[in-house]
Motif scaffolding. Sequence first.
Motif, PDB file in Angstrom:
ATOM      1  N   SER A 282       1.596 -10.459 -35.993  1.00  0.00           N
ATOM      2  CA  SER A 282       1.470  -9.599 -37.191  1.00  0.00           C
ATOM      3  C   SER A 282       1.464  -8.690 -35.628  1.00  0.00           C
ATOM      4  O   SER A 282       1.787  -6.955 -36.656  1.00  0.00           O
ATOM      5  CB  SER A 282      -0.152  -9.208 -38.260  1.00  0.00           C
ATOM      6  N   PHE A 283       0.679  -8.627 -35.051  1.00  0.00           N
ATOM      7  CA  PHE A 283       0.495  -7.756 -34.134  1.00  0.00           C
ATOM      8  C   PHE A 283       1.016  -7.326 -33.518  1.00  0.00           C
ATOM      9  O   PHE A 283       1.858  -6.150 -32.471  1.00  0.00           O
ATOM     10  CB  PHE A 283      -0.670  -7.390 -32.936  1.00  0.00           C
ATOM     11  N   THR A 284       2.510  -7.902 -33.152  1.00  0.00           N
ATOM     12  CA  THR A 284       4.297  -7.874 -32.456  1.00  0.00           C
ATOM     13  C   THR A 284       5.109  -7.395 -33.341  1.00  0.00           C
ATOM     14  O   THR A 284       5.923  -7.304 -32.110  1.00  0.00           O
ATOM     15  CB  THR A 284       4.257  -8.880 -30.994  1.00  0.00           C
TER      16      THR A 284
ATOM     17  N   PRO B 144       0.960  -1.788 -35.430  1.00  0.00           N
ATOM     18  CA  PRO B 144       1.855  -0.795 -34.632  1.00  0.00           C
ATOM     19  C   PRO B 144       1.217  -1.519 -32.857  1.00  0.00           C
ATOM     20  O   PRO B 144       0.810  -2.701 -33.207  1.00  0.00           O
ATOM     21  CB  PRO B 144       0.295  -0.403 -34.610  1.00  0.00           C
ATOM     22  N   GLY B 145       1.969  -1.656 -31.891  1.00  0.00           N
ATOM     23  CA  GLY B 145       2.049  -2.355 -30.669  1.00  0.00           C
ATOM     24  C   GLY B 145       0.497  -1.852 -30.171  1.00  0.00           C
ATOM     25  O   GLY B 145       0.193  -0.473 -30.675  1.00  0.00           O
ATOM     26  N   HIS B 146       0.525  -2.309 -29.249  1.00  0.00           N
ATOM     27  CA  HIS B 146      -1.070  -2.332 -28.571  1.00  0.00           C
ATOM     28  C   HIS B 146      -1.213  -0.778 -27.987  1.00  0.00           C
ATOM     29  O   HIS B 146      -1.583   0.508 -28.014  1.00  0.00           O
ATOM     30  CB  HIS B 146      -0.991  -3.705 -27.074  1.00  0.00           C
ATOM     31  N   LYS B 147       0.371  -0.268 -27.033  1.00  0.00           N
ATOM     32  CA  LYS B 147       0.577   1.312 -26.395  1.00  0.00           C
ATOM     33  C   LYS B 147       0.801   2.366 -27.318  1.00  0.00           C
ATOM     34  O   LYS B 147       1.066   3.282 -26.814  1.00  0.00           O
ATOM     35  CB  LYS B 147       1.171   0.986 -25.077  1.00  0.00           C
ATOM     36  N   ASP B 148       1.509   1.830 -28.691  1.00  0.00           N
ATOM     37  CA  ASP B 148       1.921   2.892 -29.480  1.00  0.00           C
ATOM     38  C   ASP B 148       1.108   4.071 -29.792  1.00  0.00           C
ATOM     39  O   ASP B 148       0.036   3.935 -29.966  1.00  0.00           O
ATOM     40  CB  ASP B 148       2.108   2.396 -30.704  1.00  0.00           C
TER      41      ASP B 148
ATOM     42  N   CYS C 169      -7.859   1.874 -33.712  1.00  0.00           N
ATOM     43  CA  CYS C 169      -7.122   1.971 -32.550  1.00  0.00           C
ATOM     44  C   CYS C 169      -8.711   3.237 -32.212  1.00  0.00           C
ATOM     45  O   CYS C 169      -9.295   4.194 -32.412  1.00  0.00           O
ATOM     46  CB  CYS C 169      -6.339   4.104 -32.679  1.00  0.00           C
ATOM     47  N   VAL C 170      -8.490   2.330 -30.659  1.00  0.00           N
ATOM     48  CA  VAL C 170      -9.975   2.853 -29.665  1.00  0.00           C
ATOM     49  C   VAL C 170      -9.874   3.246 -28.639  1.00  0.00           C
ATOM     50  O   VAL C 170      -8.729   2.372 -28.752  1.00  0.00           O
ATOM     51  CB  VAL C 170     -11.228   1.959 -30.068  1.00  0.00           C
ATOM     52  N   TYR C 171     -10.920   3.666 -27.515  1.00  0.00           N
ATOM     53  CA  TYR C 171     -10.986   3.897 -26.709  1.00  0.00           C
ATOM     54  C   TYR C 171     -10.733   2.282 -25.732  1.00  0.00           C
ATOM     55  O   TYR C 171     -11.779   2.100 -25.862  1.00  0.00           O
ATOM     56  CB  TYR C 171     -11.638   4.707 -26.159  1.00  0.00           C
ATOM     57  N   PRO C 172     -10.228   1.910 -24.596  1.00  0.00           N
ATOM     58  CA  PRO C 172     -10.343   0.378 -24.180  1.00  0.00           C
ATOM     59  C   PRO C 172     -11.902   0.891 -23.618  1.00  0.00           C
ATOM     60  O   PRO C 172     -12.184   2.472 -22.528  1.00  0.00           O
ATOM     61  CB  PRO C 172      -9.610   0.317 -23.861  1.00  0.00           C
TER      62      PRO C 172
ATOM     63  N   SER D 133      -8.719   7.043 -20.710  1.00  0.00           N
ATOM     64  CA  SER D 133      -8.040   7.967 -21.068  1.00  0.00           C
ATOM     65  C   SER D 133      -7.753   8.294 -22.353  1.00  0.00           C
ATOM     66  O   SER D 133      -7.543   9.115 -22.851  1.00  0.00           O
ATOM     67  CB  SER D 133      -7.585   9.025 -19.957  1.00  0.00           C
ATOM     68  N   LYS D 134      -7.389   6.895 -22.664  1.00  0.00           N
ATOM     69  CA  LYS D 134      -6.365   6.673 -23.653  1.00  0.00           C
ATOM     70  C   LYS D 134      -6.890   5.843 -25.236  1.00  0.00           C
ATOM     71  O   LYS D 134      -7.285   4.764 -24.908  1.00  0.00           O
ATOM     72  CB  LYS D 134      -4.702   6.723 -23.422  1.00  0.00           C
ATOM     73  N   LYS D 135      -6.649   6.691 -26.087  1.00  0.00           N
ATOM     74  CA  LYS D 135      -6.884   5.152 -27.237  1.00  0.00           C
ATOM     75  C   LYS D 135      -5.457   4.695 -26.822  1.00  0.00           C
ATOM     76  O   LYS D 135      -4.286   4.485 -26.903  1.00  0.00           O
ATOM     77  CB  LYS D 135      -7.079   5.520 -28.253  1.00  0.00           C
ATOM     78  N   ARG D 136      -6.425   3.357 -28.063  1.00  0.00           N
ATOM     79  CA  ARG D 136      -5.193   1.785 -28.012  1.00  0.00           C
ATOM     80  C   ARG D 136      -5.457   1.037 -29.111  1.00  0.00           C
ATOM     81  O   ARG D 136      -5.845   1.374 -30.079  1.00  0.00           O
ATOM     82  CB  ARG D 136      -5.496   1.039 -26.619  1.00  0.00           C
ATOM     83  N   TRP D 137      -4.083   0.699 -30.259  1.00  0.00           N
ATOM     84  CA  TRP D 137      -4.691  -0.642 -30.703  1.00  0.00           C
ATOM     85  C   TRP D 137      -4.731  -1.769 -30.385  1.00  0.00           C
ATOM     86  O   TRP D 137      -4.554  -2.716 -29.702  1.00  0.00           O
ATOM     87  CB  TRP D 137      -2.661  -0.466 -31.269  1.00  0.00           C
TER      88      TRP D 137
END
Length: 199
Positions: free
Chosen positions: A12-14, A39-43, A80-83, A95-99
């Motif tokens: 589902s994640f990919t 969504p993809g992790h870096k979308d 969708c949060v910041y690592p 600096s960027k949110k990821r999925w």
Amino acid sequence: MKKFTFLLLLVSFTMQAKFYTATVHFTDGTSRSGFAEAPGHKDSTLKFRASKDGDTEKIESSLISTVDITFDKKTETFFCVYPAVQTKKGPKKESKKRWFGSVYQGKTNFLYISLEGNIATSTPGMYYYLHTPGEDYTISFLFELYGNQKVVGEEKMYKRMIEAHFPDRCPVLVEKSKSGAFKTKDINEVIAFFKENCE
């Protein structure tokens, strides 16, 4: 993937280029229902349609907190949060949110990302994070490598990370870990213990 149903989660994640029933929850508290791609992790955007065959719009990922997507009657929540990593001074966010996909949701959400690749050039595996509901970041917890690759001292890693991250989330888990009553190399056992004793 051990006992958990991570195959479905990973698929589902990919999965791309297919729209599924979805509800998007925005950081401002509003929401929209329609159809979305997983969504993809870096979308940086989420592809969304108000109707299944309608026009596709791209919603900035940074405006979204979560999206609920239903795959074959099973709904998964993507965050969708910041690592972030935990430091002595507090969480250090990227600096960027990821999925992130979700394995379990409760007082602590157990999130994951799956990294593919060649073991010679990267470290493919399932990476787990801990998220407190309401926070805009998720804390790196531990990881499991794919294939025949093993983490050296895996049981010690679990013990160390449990005792570092759960004093407030689940004190009894830390107590059992320190005494040796709880030993594991399996994220499923951590989640099961947390669910039974700390929710």
